[in-house]
Design a protein around this motif. Structure first.
Motif, PDB file in Angstrom:
ATOM      1  N   THR A 142      28.495  10.267 -71.073  1.00  0.00           N
ATOM      2  CA  THR A 142      29.320  11.400 -69.770  1.00  0.00           C
ATOM      3  C   THR A 142      30.492  11.352 -69.802  1.00  0.00           C
ATOM      4  O   THR A 142      31.085  12.143 -68.728  1.00  0.00           O
ATOM      5  CB  THR A 142      28.839  10.978 -68.667  1.00  0.00           C
ATOM      6  OG1 THR A 142      28.393   9.590 -68.156  1.00  0.00           O
ATOM      7  CG2 THR A 142      26.941  11.460 -68.706  1.00  0.00           C
ATOM      8  N   GLU A 143      31.909  11.165 -70.998  1.00  0.00           N
ATOM      9  CA  GLU A 143      33.067  10.355 -70.826  1.00  0.00           C
ATOM     10  C   GLU A 143      33.768  12.122 -71.100  1.00  0.00           C
ATOM     11  O   GLU A 143      33.243  13.130 -71.800  1.00  0.00           O
ATOM     12  CB  GLU A 143      33.260   9.872 -71.800  1.00  0.00           C
ATOM     13  CG  GLU A 143      34.669   9.950 -72.202  1.00  0.00           C
ATOM     14  CD  GLU A 143      34.518   8.987 -73.164  1.00  0.00           C
ATOM     15  OE1 GLU A 143      36.404   9.552 -74.208  1.00  0.00           O
ATOM     16  OE2 GLU A 143      33.943   8.248 -73.823  1.00  0.00           O
ATOM     17  N   GLN A 144      34.199  12.657 -70.460  1.00  0.00           N
ATOM     18  CA  GLN A 144      34.542  13.797 -70.208  1.00  0.00           C
ATOM     19  C   GLN A 144      35.256  14.556 -71.245  1.00  0.00           C
ATOM     20  O   GLN A 144      35.019  15.160 -71.428  1.00  0.00           O
ATOM     21  CB  GLN A 144      35.427  14.213 -68.401  1.00  0.00           C
ATOM     22  CG  GLN A 144      36.266  15.730 -68.814  1.00  0.00           C
ATOM     23  CD  GLN A 144      35.002  16.427 -68.842  1.00  0.00           C
ATOM     24  OE1 GLN A 144      34.343  16.104 -67.781  1.00  0.00           O
ATOM     25  NE2 GLN A 144      34.984  17.785 -69.055  1.00  0.00           N
ATOM     26  N   ALA A 145      35.950  13.185 -72.107  1.00  0.00           N
ATOM     27  CA  ALA A 145      36.811  14.286 -73.300  1.00  0.00           C
ATOM     28  C   ALA A 145      35.322  14.144 -74.119  1.00  0.00           C
ATOM     29  O   ALA A 145      35.627  15.275 -74.728  1.00  0.00           O
ATOM     30  CB  ALA A 145      37.511  13.134 -74.162  1.00  0.00           C
ATOM     31  N   VAL A 146      34.233  13.833 -74.737  1.00  0.00           N
ATOM     32  CA  VAL A 146      32.690  13.671 -75.260  1.00  0.00           C
ATOM     33  C   VAL A 146      32.700  14.807 -74.404  1.00  0.00           C
ATOM     34  O   VAL A 146      32.077  15.788 -76.124  1.00  0.00           O
ATOM     35  CB  VAL A 146      32.648  12.742 -75.689  1.00  0.00           C
ATOM     36  CG1 VAL A 146      30.918  12.615 -76.290  1.00  0.00           C
ATOM     37  CG2 VAL A 146      33.317  11.548 -76.125  1.00  0.00           C
ATOM     38  N   VAL A 147      32.306  15.015 -73.328  1.00  0.00           N
ATOM     39  CA  VAL A 147      31.628  16.770 -72.780  1.00  0.00           C
ATOM     40  C   VAL A 147      32.631  18.239 -73.784  1.00  0.00           C
ATOM     41  O   VAL A 147      31.896  18.635 -73.635  1.00  0.00           O
ATOM     42  CB  VAL A 147      31.329  15.897 -71.498  1.00  0.00           C
ATOM     43  CG1 VAL A 147      30.959  17.124 -71.055  1.00  0.00           C
ATOM     44  CG2 VAL A 147      30.406  15.375 -71.233  1.00  0.00           C
ATOM     45  N   SER A 148      33.895  17.197 -73.382  1.00  0.00           N
ATOM     46  CA  SER A 148      34.705  18.800 -73.896  1.00  0.00           C
ATOM     47  C   SER A 148      34.446  19.418 -75.100  1.00  0.00           C
ATOM     48  O   SER A 148      34.521  20.271 -74.820  1.00  0.00           O
ATOM     49  CB  SER A 148      36.050  17.992 -72.840  1.00  0.00           C
ATOM     50  OG  SER A 148      35.998  18.249 -71.626  1.00  0.00           O
ATOM     51  N   LEU A 149      34.714  18.198 -75.547  1.00  0.00           N
ATOM     52  CA  LEU A 149      34.380  18.101 -77.209  1.00  0.00           C
ATOM     53  C   LEU A 149      33.104  19.340 -77.665  1.00  0.00           C
ATOM     54  O   LEU A 149      33.301  20.239 -78.368  1.00  0.00           O
ATOM     55  CB  LEU A 149      34.657  17.185 -77.683  1.00  0.00           C
ATOM     56  CG  LEU A 149      34.359  17.363 -79.453  1.00  0.00           C
ATOM     57  CD1 LEU A 149      35.268  17.916 -80.392  1.00  0.00           C
ATOM     58  CD2 LEU A 149      33.863  15.637 -79.916  1.00  0.00           C
ATOM     59  N   CYS A 150      32.738  18.493 -76.804  1.00  0.00           N
ATOM     60  CA  CYS A 150      31.107  19.324 -77.414  1.00  0.00           C
ATOM     61  C   CYS A 150      31.027  20.624 -76.797  1.00  0.00           C
ATOM     62  O   CYS A 150      30.019  21.092 -77.650  1.00  0.00           O
ATOM     63  CB  CYS A 150      29.958  18.118 -77.056  1.00  0.00           C
ATOM     64  SG  CYS A 150      30.060  16.645 -77.917  1.00  0.00           S
ATOM     65  N   SER A 151      32.039  20.579 -75.771  1.00  0.00           N
ATOM     66  CA  SER A 151      31.374  21.972 -75.710  1.00  0.00           C
ATOM     67  C   SER A 151      32.263  23.080 -75.511  1.00  0.00           C
ATOM     68  O   SER A 151      30.897  24.715 -75.838  1.00  0.00           O
ATOM     69  CB  SER A 151      31.963  21.068 -73.958  1.00  0.00           C
ATOM     70  OG  SER A 151      31.500  23.127 -72.942  1.00  0.00           O
ATOM     71  N   SER A 152      33.102  23.171 -75.925  1.00  0.00           N
ATOM     72  CA  SER A 152      33.975  23.921 -77.039  1.00  0.00           C
ATOM     73  C   SER A 152      33.778  23.778 -78.433  1.00  0.00           C
ATOM     74  O   SER A 152      33.230  25.517 -79.095  1.00  0.00           O
ATOM     75  CB  SER A 152      35.345  23.367 -77.117  1.00  0.00           C
ATOM     76  OG  SER A 152      35.072  22.251 -77.739  1.00  0.00           O
ATOM     77  N   ALA A 153      32.615  22.571 -78.710  1.00  0.00           N
ATOM     78  CA  ALA A 153      32.434  22.760 -80.121  1.00  0.00           C
ATOM     79  C   ALA A 153      30.759  23.785 -80.152  1.00  0.00           C
ATOM     80  O   ALA A 153      30.974  24.345 -81.288  1.00  0.00           O
ATOM     81  CB  ALA A 153      31.613  21.227 -80.663  1.00  0.00           C
ATOM     82  N   PHE A 154      30.277  23.555 -79.024  1.00  0.00           N
ATOM     83  CA  PHE A 154      28.605  24.595 -79.186  1.00  0.00           C
ATOM     84  C   PHE A 154      29.430  25.546 -79.033  1.00  0.00           C
ATOM     85  O   PHE A 154      28.808  27.130 -79.386  1.00  0.00           O
ATOM     86  CB  PHE A 154      28.474  24.129 -77.946  1.00  0.00           C
ATOM     87  CG  PHE A 154      26.128  25.281 -77.492  1.00  0.00           C
ATOM     88  CD1 PHE A 154      25.796  25.144 -78.388  1.00  0.00           C
ATOM     89  CD2 PHE A 154      26.146  26.248 -77.120  1.00  0.00           C
ATOM     90  CE1 PHE A 154      24.606  25.079 -78.350  1.00  0.00           C
ATOM     91  CE2 PHE A 154      25.640  26.429 -77.346  1.00  0.00           C
ATOM     92  CZ  PHE A 154      24.457  26.461 -77.536  1.00  0.00           C
ATOM     93  N   ALA A 155      30.426  26.366 -78.087  1.00  0.00           N
ATOM     94  CA  ALA A 155      30.476  27.859 -77.537  1.00  0.00           C
ATOM     95  C   ALA A 155      31.100  28.455 -79.013  1.00  0.00           C
ATOM     96  O   ALA A 155      30.894  29.387 -79.042  1.00  0.00           O
ATOM     97  CB  ALA A 155      32.203  28.115 -76.844  1.00  0.00           C
TER      98      ALA A 155
END
Length: 170
Positions: A142-155
């Protein structure tokens, strides 16, 4: 006292807005279903995996967007072709929106090292696999930096991906 990690199904059933899955392997566990398909046995995936149809269709009926993006090598591996042939009667039938991205078109993207599920843009469930495609575990982050990376990668993969109905595998 350590709080137990929620299961994949619990995470999926608690999703409010989105459940996004990024797959980047050319093969997963080469189980009996894949072996049967390889031997020419064709089956109805909705009959084989009704639990998945129920899980996804229930989420979609609650308004959850369920997206799956697959980064694949071309020509497709035998396993990826198996996935492709089952996607319409399994994933799409359940309510998933599926896209395919040829690996050569992903070279400029920053992608995490593991497949994952991203739930509501707040948590990532990484799937860990052995070299032979056998799943070895999951890791909830749930670490925000990891969530953001995965969110941008998926997008990024989603934007470049070809909708299942239009994808013509080589």
């Amino acid at each position: 006292m350590e709080v137990p990690q929620p299961t994949f199904e619990e995470l999926f059933r608690s999703a409010q807005h989105s459940a996004y899955h990024l797959e980047m392997r050319d093969a997963y566990g080469l189980d009996g279903d894949y072996r049967a398909w390889s031997a020419g046995h064709r089956f109805d995936p909705a009959e084989r995996w009704p639990w998945w149809i129920e899980l996804v269709s229930s989420a979609v009926s609650r308004g959850v967007a369920v997206h799956r993006a697959r980064v694949v090598s071309e020509p497709l591996s035998s396993y990826a072709r198996y996935e492709y042939e089952l996607t319409g009667g399994h994933n799409v039938k359940a309510g998933e929106d599926v896209r395919w991205l040829p690996r050569r078109q992903a070279s400029g993207l920053a992608l995490p090292g593991n497949d994952f599920w991203l739930f509501d843009g707040t948590s990532v469930l990484f799937n860990h696999f052995a070299g032979d495609g056998t799943m070895t575990g999951e890791e909830l982050v749930t670490e925000q930096a990891v969530v953001s990376l995965c969110s941008s990668a998926f997008a990024a993969v989603w934007e470049r991906g070809v909708p299942h109905e239009e994808y013509q595998p080589t």
